[in-house]
Design an enzyme around this catalytic site. Sequence first.
Site, PDB file in Angstrom:
ATOM      1  N   ARG A 187     -13.662   1.570  -8.402  1.00 14.34           N
ATOM      2  CA  ARG A 187     -13.858   2.944  -8.875  1.00 14.34           C
ATOM      3  C   ARG A 187     -12.661   3.763  -8.432  1.00 14.34           C
ATOM      4  O   ARG A 187     -12.343   3.832  -7.251  1.00 14.34           O
ATOM      5  CB  ARG A 187     -15.141   3.575  -8.332  1.00 14.34           C
ATOM      6  N   GLU A 203      -8.590   8.478  -4.538  1.00 10.37           N
ATOM      7  CA  GLU A 203      -8.492   7.152  -3.925  1.00 10.37           C
ATOM      8  C   GLU A 203      -8.988   6.097  -4.899  1.00 10.37           C
ATOM      9  O   GLU A 203      -9.627   6.399  -5.904  1.00 10.37           O
ATOM     10  CB  GLU A 203      -9.296   7.082  -2.621  1.00 10.37           C
ATOM     11  N   ASN A 205     -11.225   2.653  -4.920  1.00 10.48           N
ATOM     12  CA  ASN A 205     -12.166   1.872  -4.124  1.00 10.48           C
ATOM     13  C   ASN A 205     -12.290   0.466  -4.696  1.00 10.48           C
ATOM     14  O   ASN A 205     -12.506   0.308  -5.898  1.00 10.48           O
ATOM     15  CB  ASN A 205     -13.540   2.544  -4.145  1.00 10.48           C
ATOM     16  N   SER A 210     -20.091   2.444  -4.825  1.00  6.76           N
ATOM     17  CA  SER A 210     -21.424   3.044  -4.897  1.00  6.76           C
ATOM     18  C   SER A 210     -21.645   3.809  -6.191  1.00  6.76           C
ATOM     19  O   SER A 210     -20.703   4.162  -6.894  1.00  6.76           O
ATOM     20  CB  SER A 210     -21.655   3.958  -3.698  1.00  6.76           C
ATOM     21  N   LYS A 314      -5.973   2.902   2.154  1.00  2.00           N
ATOM     22  CA  LYS A 314      -5.195   4.113   1.882  1.00  2.00           C
ATOM     23  C   LYS A 314      -3.711   3.873   2.132  1.00  2.00           C
ATOM     24  O   LYS A 314      -2.850   4.458   1.488  1.00  2.00           O
ATOM     25  CB  LYS A 314      -5.712   5.270   2.734  1.00  2.00           C
ATOM     26  N   LYS A 368      -5.593  11.747   6.262  1.00  2.00           N
ATOM     27  CA  LYS A 368      -6.629  10.746   6.016  1.00  2.00           C
ATOM     28  C   LYS A 368      -6.503   9.580   6.978  1.00  2.00           C
ATOM     29  O   LYS A 368      -5.444   8.972   7.059  1.00  2.00           O
ATOM     30  CB  LYS A 368      -6.518  10.219   4.588  1.00  2.00           C
ATOM     31  N   GLU A 372     -11.930   3.188   5.622  1.00  2.00           N
ATOM     32  CA  GLU A 372     -12.838   3.615   4.569  1.00  2.00           C
ATOM     33  C   GLU A 372     -13.978   4.498   5.079  1.00  2.00           C
ATOM     34  O   GLU A 372     -14.187   4.610   6.278  1.00  2.00           O
ATOM     35  CB  GLU A 372     -13.454   2.390   3.890  1.00  2.00           C
ATOM     36  N   GLY A 373     -14.722   5.077   4.147  1.00  2.00           N
ATOM     37  CA  GLY A 373     -15.925   5.820   4.507  1.00  2.00           C
ATOM     38  C   GLY A 373     -15.645   7.299   4.572  1.00  2.00           C
ATOM     39  O   GLY A 373     -14.756   7.736   5.291  1.00  2.00           O
ATOM     40  N   ARG A 455     -19.162  13.594  -9.342  1.00  2.00           N
ATOM     41  CA  ARG A 455     -19.816  14.195  -8.187  1.00  2.00           C
ATOM     42  C   ARG A 455     -19.363  15.636  -8.082  1.00  2.00           C
ATOM     43  O   ARG A 455     -18.157  15.915  -8.168  1.00  2.00           O
ATOM     44  CB  ARG A 455     -19.457  13.435  -6.910  1.00  2.00           C
TER      45      ARG A 455
END
Lengths: 491, 491
Positions: A187, A203, A205, A210, A314, A368, A372-373, A455
């Site tokens: 994604r 970014e 993924n 998700s 990243k 950053k 991840e997360g 989102r």
Amino acid sequence: MSSCIHHCPSHHYQVRLPHRAGAGSLGPPRPAAASFALPSCLRRAARARAMSAEAPPGVAPAEPGPSATAAVLSEMVEDAAVWCAVHGLVVGDRDNPRSGTVPGVGLVHAPFSLLPARLPTSVWKQALELAPIFNELVDRVSLDGEFLQEALSRTKQVDDFTARLLEIHQKMMAVNKKEDIRLGLHRSDYMLDSETNSLLQIELNTISISFPGLGSLVSELHRNLLIQYGKVLGLDSERIPRNWAASQFADALARAWSEYNNDRDGRIVSVVYFRAGYAPNDYPSEAEWRARLLMEQSSAIKCPSISYHLVGTKKIQQELAKPNVLERFLDNKEDIAKLRKSFAGLWSLDNEEIVKSAIEKPELFVLKPQREGGGNNIYGHDLRDTLVKLQKEQGESLAAYILMQRIFPKASLTPLVRGGVCFEDLTISELGIFGGYLRNKDRVIMNNPCGYLMRTKVSSSNEGGVATGFAVLDSVYLTDEVAEFQLTTDY
Amino acid sequence: MSSCIHHCPSHHYQVRLPHRAGAGSLGPPRPAAASFALPSCLRRAARARAMSAEAPPGVAPAEPGPSATAAVLSEMVEDAAVWCAVHGLVVGDRDNPRSGTVPGVGLVHAPFSLLPARLPTSVWKQALELAPIFNELVDRVSLDGEFLQEALSRTKQVDDFTARLLEIHQKMMAVNKKEDIRLGLHRSDYMLDSETNSLLQIELNTISISFPGLGSLVSELHRNLLIQYGKVLGLDSERIPRNWAASQFADALARAWSEYNNDRDGRIVSVVYFRAGYAPNDYPSEAEWRARLLMEQSSAIKCPSISYHLVGTKKIQQELAKPNVLERFLDNKEDIAKLRKSFAGLWSLDNEEIVKSAIEKPELFVLKPQREGGGNNIYGHDLRDTLVKLQKEQGESLAAYILMQRIFPKASLTPLVRGGVCFEDLTISELGIFGGYLRNKDRVIMNNPCGYLMRTKVSSSNEGGVATGFAVLDSVYLTDEVAEFQLTTDY
């Protein structure tokens, strides 16, 4: 904000609605069996309507008058919440102590935007076009083990987690392990930057993507709302792109399974899908690392392989943004230009000039962490303080972060529904395009966009996934507002 | 209970499972991410297995050993609860104060049986065959206004609610109102009586039929569980009949709408569906009665019309069970025989002999108030006391009740899941067959069964709808156990 109401490409309809009707005061809400507080947005909407320059002065509303609009939106909130309940657009309710422990209990509708986010069709097409190019890029980069090891060599000094991943990757390189069948479910996330009028990647993924499920559902929710209420709202349900993210990802997994079994017999594991494994917490002991290694050593298709996983870091995103790096992996110059156009500024902390700029103007940057997360990005004063501290230390810890150009999407007033209650807030939206890629040796079996996820986040929060409570699920409403974005063609 | 394990037609699989595997002790449950208490049923299952005469002595289990079975069932509970959450098989959680007030919040999976209820195919066919006959009967009786008024004349003396319905019905008779297009969405409920080995009707519902939606879903839940676990359980998902209740009812409504609009133009109400109106509480003021009258006076198709509504009363059910009454409405002798075979004993309280028997042996009877809505039936000591009291009063109040033969379905141990937790209890099951009927003058457009609803109730409770917390949703697993029910052919 009011100057943005008519022009910002991501804005929602709540602020447009009033312009369709004449001026007037808002009537009382319709008495409903289920008691909903009248969304405050409706009251504000009435005020905006009264001020609207678009409303023909002195002309009575031809269709839904103020109280009718209020009633319609109140009804929509109720219908939408019920739709969520009966179509599985639900999440665990954090207020319920059993939720998240016992499945099927403590459920509540997922937070959602009442109406889809406006997006110019040109931008939508641009984002879709990028999906197969990014898919291909991930695949090409994954094949260059030396590049991955080299690019992440400093990161691993400061980040144990990346070091462990690189260790597995190194072992695979040592035995010259080849993955003939490669499956990627990705994604790529974007925002529309108001400064440059361009679609910029946040970014990419490559592991445990998700929201293909809930994302598909919220598009269906919005379509159904507009099928029912579109006429009165002046909106066309057909302008919401179909979203088959969940079934397209499932299809990709099934095709991978089938591709694997074409060549083999017997009952063995053919596809390993990682729903976890992207964060240090997922490896509480050595047992999990041994399992990860075992899976990587196996002949099963890994989604993702260790290489695909590393390409999603990243640091690699930042390396790929350097001049002449894309050219190492892709041949098609047009593709390269399209990718580069979507890259925001990305820098390592070795770049002293950029670090200096960021300390001076922290509001223009995001710091950053490599890992991840969501929820770990650093902004503003914290960004400045962290950079100053890192500079003093002058150690390898600089390699644990990258600096990114801060993107400024335009904010708009949006009606959000959470816990059955509608409220209005200033929001920004982030568009994720799912991508599916499957190849077997030289044969590319699948390489296409696989639906999307919008989102929408309360703009006062710097960051936040839907799961952390700062954002709601949303979908896309395509508009013809192309002019503004044609400006960006030469960017 | 143990003697019934292999033969009772309604029993569930929990007590059969063990017989498929060899003897052995039950291992610990598999450690799961979501912590489920190991269902006590599994421990009992292990004991039953150890005692089973069918398990070849000394032979090791060929397929799932004891601990495997425990793990499988524990996994099933988790999968099932998640399935419910993502497919809308949810209800409001009474423990959540906002549930039922605000849609989309405070949701929990509907309580369900972990495995479908066994039902002999012969009984299933019998129940399906009855649906169109009952549909036709309702229609025929609805046309005989005099019969309805006469049969309910004493009831209305003691029941204001029925009196108000009859008043509207009387007004329609006075103006000779005809309903050319008649739409019926019914559900006929049955139990298998262990005394007579026969399928006996509990009641026929003609208004605001509940559970076509959740009923369809629970069949899908069970099919999915058996698709996934059927092999290890020795069960075949194809033995669960497809259940399209929700879409078939929706189709009936759409066809009614279409039938109406074939003859008319313009924007008028064509179909009135009553989701309420069957209980006195639904008419808090005269306004609701005026609305009911207005709808009845309109040319819209009423689902149900006042006549259809009245045909569904218990008093009419009892009148229809009298000798030679069915013959007034139906011509086909075979149909009449089939209906009569499904009638339990039904008596008015005028029947002094029966009242005497009921006072002597209250355990063989149920005293039912005339009105709709579960939870009001009277049993045992209360039944005796009520009858004695009514006899003393000797007034019209006798007409507020009917006596019914008490049906004794066989009970079986069943794993039930509520609030995410599996527990085992003795249960009995009640089969509801949905029926759809649509006609326009002489043309019957639809007359067929429309899916089903199985409700499984803890047998210690005399009565209780799913909504009152005594029962769970269930579906049907067809078996070849025909012999037992062939005995009932001459009943």
